[in-house]
Design a protein around this motif. Sequence first.
Motif, PDB file in Angstrom:
ATOM      1  N   GLY A  33     -19.867   4.291  14.406  1.00 29.91           N
ATOM      2  CA  GLY A  33     -21.175   3.844  13.924  1.00 29.91           C
ATOM      3  C   GLY A  33     -21.289   2.363  14.184  1.00 29.91           C
ATOM      4  N   ARG A  53      -7.518   6.792  12.299  1.00 25.53           N
ATOM      5  CA  ARG A  53      -8.055   8.027  12.890  1.00 25.53           C
ATOM      6  C   ARG A  53      -7.041   8.618  13.883  1.00 25.53           C
ATOM      7  NH1 ARG A  53     -13.288   9.832  16.395  1.00 25.53           N
ATOM      8  NH2 ARG A  53     -13.775  11.640  15.161  1.00 25.53           N
ATOM      9  N   ASP A 109     -22.661   6.160  11.517  1.00 26.33           N
ATOM     10  CA  ASP A 109     -22.349   7.589  11.525  1.00 26.33           C
ATOM     11  C   ASP A 109     -23.090   8.303  10.399  1.00 26.33           C
ATOM     12  OD1 ASP A 109     -20.774   7.685  13.722  1.00 26.33           O
ATOM     13  OD2 ASP A 109     -18.859   7.862  12.672  1.00 26.33           O
ATOM     14  N   CYS A 157     -20.795   1.789  20.274  1.00 27.69           N
ATOM     15  CA  CYS A 157     -20.536   2.530  19.035  1.00 27.69           C
ATOM     16  C   CYS A 157     -19.141   2.142  18.559  1.00 27.69           C
ATOM     17  CB  CYS A 157     -20.602   4.024  19.330  1.00 27.69           C
ATOM     18  SG  CYS A 157     -20.129   5.064  17.935  1.00 27.69           S
ATOM     19  N   LYS A 161     -21.622   6.480  26.077  1.00 24.29           N
ATOM     20  CA  LYS A 161     -21.499   6.019  24.694  1.00 24.29           C
ATOM     21  C   LYS A 161     -20.063   5.524  24.581  1.00 24.29           C
ATOM     22  CE  LYS A 161     -21.445   7.956  19.990  1.00 24.29           C
ATOM     23  NZ  LYS A 161     -21.713   9.177  19.212  1.00 24.29           N
ATOM     24  N   ASP A 172     -20.692  14.409  23.698  1.00 24.19           N
ATOM     25  CA  ASP A 172     -19.849  13.525  22.895  1.00 24.19           C
ATOM     26  C   ASP A 172     -18.379  13.880  23.063  1.00 24.19           C
ATOM     27  OD1 ASP A 172     -18.959  12.037  20.243  1.00 24.19           O
ATOM     28  OD2 ASP A 172     -21.057  11.490  20.569  1.00 24.19           O
ATOM     29  N   ASP A 173     -17.575  13.486  22.121  1.00 22.09           N
ATOM     30  CA  ASP A 173     -16.118  13.619  22.147  1.00 22.09           C
ATOM     31  C   ASP A 173     -15.675  15.070  22.384  1.00 22.09           C
ATOM     32  OD1 ASP A 173     -13.483  13.105  21.760  1.00 22.09           O
ATOM     33  OD2 ASP A 173     -13.663  12.466  19.671  1.00 22.09           O
ATOM     34  N   TRP A 212     -19.518  10.543  26.409  1.00 23.26           N
ATOM     35  CA  TRP A 212     -18.795   9.742  25.410  1.00 23.26           C
ATOM     36  C   TRP A 212     -17.429   9.302  25.957  1.00 23.26           C
ATOM     37  CZ3 TRP A 212     -14.058  10.268  22.959  1.00 23.26           C
ATOM     38  CH2 TRP A 212     -13.873   9.627  21.729  1.00 23.26           C
ATOM     39  N   ASP A 219     -17.184   4.241  22.463  1.00 23.83           N
ATOM     40  CA  ASP A 219     -16.808   4.272  21.049  1.00 23.83           C
ATOM     41  C   ASP A 219     -15.541   3.443  20.805  1.00 23.83           C
ATOM     42  OD1 ASP A 219     -16.992   5.051  18.408  1.00 23.83           O
ATOM     43  OD2 ASP A 219     -17.189   7.182  18.854  1.00 23.83           O
TER      44      ASP A 219
END
Length: 768
Positions: free
Chosen positions: A509, A429, A528, A506, A462, A352-353, A397, A464
């Motif tokens: 979420g 964010r 999420d 994504c 993924k 992921d991130d 990700w 996002d």
Amino acid sequence: MIEKKENAYHLRTARCSYFVSISPIGKPICSHFGGPLSGDLSSLVFSPRLVPGRTVVYDQEHPEIALPCLPLEVSTRGKGDFSTPSVILEGEGLLPLDFVFKDSRIQTPEAIPGYPNPRNAEQELVLFLEDNANHLELELHYLTYRNENVIGRYSRIISHRAGKTYLRRLSSCCLSLLKQNLALHAYRGGWIDEFHEEICPVTSSTLLSSSATGSSGDLRNPFFYLSSSSGECFGFNLVYSGNHEEILEKNPMGFTRILNGIDSSSFAYPLTKDQPFDSPLAVLGYGKDETEMTASFHSFVRRCVLPASHENAERPIVFNNWEGTYFDFNEAKLHALVKKAAKLGIELFVLDDGWFGKRDNDHCSLGDYEICKKKLPHLIKGLSDYVHRHGMKFGLWFEPEAISPDSDLYRAHPDWAIQIDGLKPSLGRNQLILDLTKPEVSDYVYRSLSSILSKDGVDFIKWDYNRNFSDVLPSEGRFAHDYILSLYALLKKLREQFPDLWMENCASGGSRNDLGMFSFFDTGWVSDNTDSLSRAFIQKGMIKGYPPCLMSNHVSAKTSHQTLRKTSFGTKFDVACFGVLGYEMDLNALSPLEEKEIAGEIAYYKKGRKTFQFGTYRLLEDFSCDGVLFQEMEGKDEIYVSFVRLLQQPNAGYRKFPAVHADENAEYAFSVRPETIDFHRFGGLVNQVSPIHLKEEGALVNLLSQYKGLDSEKFSGTVSGLALSSGALPFPQEWNGTGLHEALAVILDFGGRVYRFQKNVDTEEKKA
Ligand code: GLA
């Protein structure tokens, strides 16, 4: 199939009909959308005889016709229709519109330019309308799909006007249903709280559900349905990922008007003379009950919307490191996770991130896809090779649409971010959104992704998207729509280059889970929120309109990071297995007993995966009845029933399984999925069975519970399909505070179970 008889058109699927005709004043009307029709339909055509009292009649030649008395397929203001209009145009002011029928054509379906187009379109009906006074043409398009029980609708407008013309609304669908007591089921929420079902009666007050966030959003999903008092359900969705609106209102004649399409509150699209503008596609699904409506959407999404390359492919079981490590990982830590994941039976390992730039937190580096060598000295390729050597696929990700103000990309190209010159932009964010409508920006994103995907052994991404739009000039009434079309163009290009790549959608979420995105993505991260109780609510909402094979559900640590609620891995699995299973936790913190539990869950899931991902879903009992949720997933020779409860009641008595949709001529062998109950859950009661005294949270209990738990109840046997479908099978007796027995189910607060009913083929053969 589409049939034309005189001035009426019958769109027919196996389980529904859409019957539209042209009224004497040239307005298309829909006399029926619902169960299937056949034979002579002439008497169904809606033909009012007397206009009530002071109603405005449309014209002198037709004193019997007033617009509010017709189930209109397009509606405008100015000629006596006072419900919300489906088309609004602005020139020097709002234009008084009046579209009338000119011609029609039944044709081989054509793609809507710029949008993702569902596959298997079979036939298309086009009704051509014109408004001569305003030099406008309007087309209403209707589509049928091979073997599907849905109807597609969209609208096209062409302006031949001189001077500026702005499109303020062009609904994809305008439909008037003549049904009493309709209730709206809408799916609303927010971050970590998506897809909550809200039910409200449809009345004469206008119900508006919309998203102006720049995306379909988590506030309100574009999917909704209407249920009638007879149980019939009418579902609606859009193949669109941007701002959208759904408008419902009942007029005095009893028609409920339903509009859906691009959100008009932020929309003002400058039309180019003689150039068509198309609305996104609306999808209408009918069912004689909720299960049938849901099945229509599931089948359509699976076979026509989701990428063809993985159409019937079982989705792999995922491990994702996010909740296990967040940004704090390095190669050694990841290698240890890879080894553990492979041992447990995981099939796809997703990083992921945090793998690029200086991204140790969410304040920087979005846009800089330089791999962080401190964390990954052997780069992405080194890690993907390692994962592949352990027999798993490798996933990565990305957040391609985002840019951090603290990034090299932003320092080089501040104008690439969406913001208004001279104004300080609002962050979400800690980041901004890249302006994909600029070709050079889209191209940069494409090149960044494609260079990694071409050489680094990435099997899955993924994708996002973690903030909403802000700082768009109000005068840019076309921007949000242009952005979505640019995003589609980018996704199309990537999909064409990497057809076999698995892609997961994504948006923090479930903030952009819609049919537009699912035209490119194989799965979607549902939320999420991985707390099992929250997820039970969220998933039971989403599954009404979206099939389980695209719903990505992860089992996470026992104490939820979102709600701090503690539930067992067993319960988390019981909820997560109705969809695409994954794990997201620190696998190296698992006790030997937990490892065994998880390996057992994965093996169980693999056996039933086809049913869990592609089965027919039914909601059997909702939480609202008795604080319990029963759901069913029916496969070829098996049925899984999942059970989730809110609170354990004291000495709660007995219950039966609700009626399951079983084959009434078959026998079924049933069993509960074995679970492990943690000793801690019994507190001081463990001393009733322990030879030595144990302290409730003492070191000995802690040590013991690493290796051993209490086996869940024994519950298995055989039952006839008829008894199952009559709801006759008793549910196991539950914990009643009095003692333990091997048949007693200790399910606890927020706990769950999964039961398997396997069709006994032998018995069937014997009977034959
Ligand atoms: C979003 C996603 C999470 C995770 C983080 C990473 O919140 O929804 O699953 O990928 O971003 O920053």
